[in-house]
Design an enzyme around this catalytic site. Structure first.
Site, PDB file in Angstrom:
ATOM      1  N   ASN A 207     -10.312  -1.957   0.651  1.00  8.00           N
ATOM      2  CA  ASN A 207     -11.523  -1.471   1.320  1.00  8.00           C
ATOM      3  C   ASN A 207     -11.684   0.051   1.294  1.00  8.00           C
ATOM      4  O   ASN A 207     -12.761   0.556   1.587  1.00  8.00           O
ATOM      5  CB  ASN A 207     -11.567  -1.976   2.764  1.00  8.00           C
ATOM      6  CG  ASN A 207     -10.323  -1.628   3.537  1.00  8.00           C
ATOM      7  OD1 ASN A 207      -9.204  -1.841   3.057  1.00  8.00           O
ATOM      8  ND2 ASN A 207     -10.476  -1.088   4.724  1.00  8.00           N
ATOM      9  N   HIS A 208     -10.619   0.802   0.966  1.00 10.43           N
ATOM     10  CA  HIS A 208     -10.739   2.270   0.901  1.00 10.43           C
ATOM     11  C   HIS A 208     -10.991   2.782  -0.508  1.00 10.43           C
ATOM     12  O   HIS A 208     -10.999   3.992  -0.730  1.00 10.43           O
ATOM     13  CB  HIS A 208      -9.464   2.929   1.457  1.00 10.43           C
ATOM     14  CG  HIS A 208      -9.259   2.670   2.913  1.00 10.43           C
ATOM     15  ND1 HIS A 208      -8.027   2.519   3.487  1.00 10.43           N
ATOM     16  CD2 HIS A 208     -10.156   2.530   3.920  1.00 10.43           C
ATOM     17  CE1 HIS A 208      -8.163   2.284   4.783  1.00 10.43           C
ATOM     18  NE2 HIS A 208      -9.443   2.279   5.061  1.00 10.43           N
TER      19      HIS A 208
ATOM     20  N   HIS B   7      -6.374  -8.497  -0.397  1.00  9.19           N
ATOM     21  CA  HIS B   7      -6.381  -7.385   0.556  1.00  9.19           C
ATOM     22  C   HIS B   7      -7.187  -7.816   1.779  1.00  9.19           C
ATOM     23  O   HIS B   7      -8.417  -7.816   1.747  1.00  9.19           O
ATOM     24  CB  HIS B   7      -7.011  -6.167  -0.135  1.00  9.19           C
ATOM     25  CG  HIS B   7      -6.748  -4.892   0.571  1.00  9.19           C
ATOM     26  ND1 HIS B   7      -5.560  -4.208   0.453  1.00  9.19           N
ATOM     27  CD2 HIS B   7      -7.510  -4.169   1.424  1.00  9.19           C
ATOM     28  CE1 HIS B   7      -5.605  -3.124   1.182  1.00  9.19           C
ATOM     29  NE2 HIS B   7      -6.782  -3.071   1.790  1.00  9.19           N
TER      30      HIS B   7
ATOM     31  N   ASP C  59       0.823  -1.222   0.000  1.00 13.52           N
ATOM     32  CA  ASP C  59       0.000   0.000   0.000  1.00 13.52           C
ATOM     33  C   ASP C  59       0.855   1.271   0.000  1.00 13.52           C
ATOM     34  O   ASP C  59       1.637   1.491   0.917  1.00 13.52           O
ATOM     35  CB  ASP C  59      -0.899   0.041   1.244  1.00 13.52           C
ATOM     36  CG  ASP C  59      -1.852  -1.146   1.340  1.00 13.52           C
ATOM     37  OD1 ASP C  59      -1.425  -2.282   1.037  1.00 13.52           O
ATOM     38  OD2 ASP C  59      -3.011  -0.943   1.735  1.00 13.52           O
TER      39      ASP C  59
ATOM     40  N   HIS D  75      -2.893  -4.736   2.940  1.00 16.27           N
ATOM     41  CA  HIS D  75      -3.856  -4.118   3.874  1.00 16.27           C
ATOM     42  C   HIS D  75      -3.283  -3.822   5.246  1.00 16.27           C
ATOM     43  O   HIS D  75      -3.599  -2.790   5.817  1.00 16.27           O
ATOM     44  CB  HIS D  75      -5.146  -4.944   4.029  1.00 16.27           C
ATOM     45  CG  HIS D  75      -6.125  -4.362   5.012  1.00 16.27           C
ATOM     46  ND1 HIS D  75      -6.700  -3.125   4.832  1.00 16.27           N
ATOM     47  CD2 HIS D  75      -6.613  -4.832   6.195  1.00 16.27           C
ATOM     48  CE1 HIS D  75      -7.521  -2.874   5.854  1.00 16.27           C
ATOM     49  NE2 HIS D  75      -7.481  -3.876   6.689  1.00 16.27           N
TER      50      HIS D  75
ATOM     51  N   HIS E 188      -0.257  -3.076   6.124  1.00 23.72           N
ATOM     52  CA  HIS E 188       0.848  -2.095   6.039  1.00 23.72           C
ATOM     53  C   HIS E 188       2.087  -2.546   6.809  1.00 23.72           C
ATOM     54  O   HIS E 188       3.035  -1.786   6.945  1.00 23.72           O
ATOM     55  CB  HIS E 188       0.430  -0.699   6.533  1.00 23.72           C
ATOM     56  CG  HIS E 188      -0.608  -0.046   5.692  1.00 23.72           C
ATOM     57  ND1 HIS E 188      -0.801   1.317   5.661  1.00 23.72           N
ATOM     58  CD2 HIS E 188      -1.523  -0.554   4.837  1.00 23.72           C
ATOM     59  CE1 HIS E 188      -1.786   1.617   4.843  1.00 23.72           C
ATOM     60  NE2 HIS E 188      -2.253   0.487   4.331  1.00 23.72           N
TER      61      HIS E 188
ATOM     62  N   GLU F 214      -4.676   2.071  -2.792  1.00 23.99           N
ATOM     63  CA  GLU F 214      -5.950   2.481  -2.171  1.00 23.99           C
ATOM     64  C   GLU F 214      -5.812   3.556  -1.106  1.00 23.99           C
ATOM     65  O   GLU F 214      -6.801   4.132  -0.689  1.00 23.99           O
ATOM     66  CB  GLU F 214      -6.680   1.261  -1.583  1.00 23.99           C
ATOM     67  CG  GLU F 214      -6.011   0.709  -0.356  1.00 23.99           C
ATOM     68  CD  GLU F 214      -7.009   0.166   0.655  1.00 23.99           C
ATOM     69  OE1 GLU F 214      -8.203   0.130   0.360  1.00 23.99           O
ATOM     70  OE2 GLU F 214      -6.565  -0.215   1.737  1.00 23.99           O
ATOM     71  N   ASN F 215      -4.575   3.826  -0.667  1.00 22.34           N
ATOM     72  CA  ASN F 215      -4.367   4.890   0.334  1.00 22.34           C
ATOM     73  C   ASN F 215      -3.482   5.999  -0.213  1.00 22.34           C
ATOM     74  O   ASN F 215      -2.826   6.707   0.543  1.00 22.34           O
ATOM     75  CB  ASN F 215      -3.686   4.308   1.579  1.00 22.34           C
ATOM     76  CG  ASN F 215      -4.566   3.322   2.301  1.00 22.34           C
ATOM     77  OD1 ASN F 215      -5.630   3.680   2.775  1.00 22.34           O
ATOM     78  ND2 ASN F 215      -4.149   2.062   2.349  1.00 22.34           N
TER      79      ASN F 215
HETATM   80 FE   FE2 Z   1      -6.894  -1.571   3.291  1.00 25.89          FE
END
Ligand code: FE2
Length: 257
Positions: free
Chosen positions: A67-68, A150, A8, A175, A177, A39-40
């Site tokens: 999920n983000h 993820h 990520d 996910h 990190h 996603e982040n």
């Molecule tokens: Fe995530």
């Protein structure tokens, strides 16, 4: 062929770190294709067209998410407009924007990439094991297939590794990190890593300023999460794969400052 997968990418520091490190690393390791979980990557949270473009312009070929992915509305049309460059977990309802898998055409090879999300300690999406069974026949012409799973729970991730062992080239978790040190080639030849880690500030809680996270834990009151500053850790995994057969020769974890 050499496939680089980056964990990520967190906020602006992560995006800048990718831009700084990627050209040299690609040259040094003859990297053919780069996949990153983005996603982040937006300032604040989620992913925006600007942060996706920044990563793609920095040498990333394909973005996965998690999920983000739907936090920022601006990304919805972008997901539909760029199905070959960004995917979202395949086990979201089919009505969600974007697609859950794609094929990267690398000239001498076709790489299928599937994004899935775990359901243990996460949203109750469709069963990721059943979802991947439905996708795999559609990628039967690919030389290699990589899955970004993820997910939160280590056990669910390792279970997916064994479920797909011998059926895909690699199962890489994202996910948390936090990079795990369990990179391996499973008995039937699939490369596996529970979590690739992140490209984000080293002195942080998963990329976020520790003070903000601590405030939430200590007071149970909402607090604004801000991306931390300082040097970034660059984490991921490098896979050396036979271009024709998709057989994994070597798995090397990447963990640089
Ligand atoms: Fe995530």
């Amino acid at each position: 062929m050499n496939i680089l997968f980056l964990g990520d990418v967190v906020g602006q520091p992560g995006c800048q770190a990718v831009r700084r490190f990627l050209p040299g690393f690609k040259r040094e390791h003859s990297v053919d294709v780069v996949i990153a979980n983005g996603e982040n990557s937006a300032i604040g949270n989620g992913i925006l067209p600007q942060s996706a473009n920044h990563l793609l312009d920095s040498g990333v070929d394909l973005l996965t998410t998690g999920n983000h992915v739907f936090r920022r509305r601006e990304i919805y049309p972008y997901l539909d407009a760029h199905p070959g460059q960004i995917i979202r977990p395949a086990n979201y309802p089919s009505s969600a924007p974007g697609g859950g898998y794609t094929v990267y055409a690398g000239g001498r090879f076709q790489l299928g990439v599937i994004n899935l999300m775990g359901v243990v300690f996460m949203e109750a999406l469709d069963n990721p094991f059943h979802t991947v069974d439905q996708i795999l026949p559609k990628l039967k012409d690919c030389n290699a297939i990589l899955v970004d799973f993820h997910a939160e729970a280590t056990g669910e991730k390792r279970a997916m590794g064994f479920y797909l062992d011998g059926r895909v080239t690699a199962v890489i978790g994202t996910h948390t990190h936090v990079q795990t040190a369990d990179e391996q080639i499973l008995p039937k030849g699939t490369a596996y890593l529970t979590d690739a880690g992140m490209v984000g500030p080293e002195q942080s809680v998963l990329g976020v300023k520790p003070e903000a996270v601590l405030k939430r834990h200590l007071t149970h009151m909402p607090s604004r999460f801000e991306t931390a500053d300082g040097p970034c850790r660059i984490q991921g995994i490098l896979l050396n794969v036979e271009a024709k057969s998709g057989k994994v020769n070597k798995v090397t974890r990447v963990n640089l400052v």
